[in-house]
Design a protein around this motif. Structure first.
Motif, short mmCIF file in Angstrom:
data_model
loop_
_atom_site.label_atom_id
_atom_site.label_comp_id
_atom_site.label_asym_id
_atom_site.label_seq_id
_atom_site.Cartn_x
_atom_site.Cartn_y
_atom_site.Cartn_z
N PHE A 43 51.14 52.36 32.32
CA PHE A 43 50.50 51.73 33.47
C PHE A 43 50.47 52.62 34.70
CE2 PHE A 43 52.08 47.79 31.28
CZ PHE A 43 50.83 47.34 30.89
N HIS A 50 41.81 48.07 34.26
CA HIS A 50 42.48 47.95 32.97
C HIS A 50 43.79 47.16 33.10
CE1 HIS A 50 40.31 51.72 31.27
NE2 HIS A 50 39.53 50.66 31.34
N VAL A 51 44.49 47.35 34.19
CA VAL A 51 45.74 46.59 34.41
C VAL A 51 45.43 45.11 34.56
CG1 VAL A 51 47.69 46.25 35.96
CG2 VAL A 51 46.92 48.57 35.44
N ASP A 53 43.03 43.51 33.22
CA ASP A 53 42.44 42.95 32.00
C ASP A 53 43.55 42.59 31.03
OD1 ASP A 53 40.64 42.13 30.10
OD2 ASP A 53 40.13 44.15 29.43
N VAL A 54 44.29 41.55 31.35
CA VAL A 54 45.44 41.10 30.59
C VAL A 54 45.26 39.63 30.23
CG1 VAL A 54 46.72 40.55 32.69
CG2 VAL A 54 47.97 40.99 30.59
N ARG A 63 48.86 40.64 26.50
CA ARG A 63 48.15 41.70 25.80
C ARG A 63 47.16 42.37 26.74
NH1 ARG A 63 43.50 41.98 21.86
NH2 ARG A 63 42.97 39.92 22.58
N TRP A 64 47.16 43.70 26.68
CA TRP A 64 46.19 44.52 27.41
C TRP A 64 45.30 45.19 26.39
CZ3 TRP A 64 51.10 43.90 29.20
CH2 TRP A 64 51.25 43.55 30.55
N LYS A 65 44.02 44.88 26.40
CA LYS A 65 43.09 45.44 25.44
C LYS A 65 42.92 46.95 25.63
CE LYS A 65 40.43 41.22 25.14
NZ LYS A 65 39.14 40.60 25.42
#
Length: 74
Positions: A43, A50-51, A53-54, A63-65
């Motif tokens: 991270f 992206h962080v 998108d959990v 979950r983080w894709k």
């Protein structure tokens, strides 16, 4: 400022409360959890989107894709 994340129009029950120089503070129904970069190094240089998108994966996992990460945060 916290953001309530949404996936496919429904609440995921995960909030990214804060991103700091030391880690990420998440809120899930069980409470708040701090994920420090020492234990979660992927991270540290991640893109903000992206962080955020959990999503919840079961009762105790998130979950983080973008990172292909499923983490039990009990």
């Amino acid at each position: 400022m916290s953001n309530l994340l949404k996936t496919s129009g429904s609440n995921t029950l995960v909030k990214v409360l804060t991103i700091t120089a030391n880690g990420i503070l998440l809120s899930i129904p069980e409470g708040d959890f701090f994920l420090n970069y020492k234990d979660y190094p992927w991270f540290k240089n991640a893109q903000i989107n992206h962080v955020f998108d959990v999503e919840m994966e079961g009762d105790h996992a998130v979950r983080w894709k973008a990172f292909y990460i499923l983490s039990d945060i009990r």
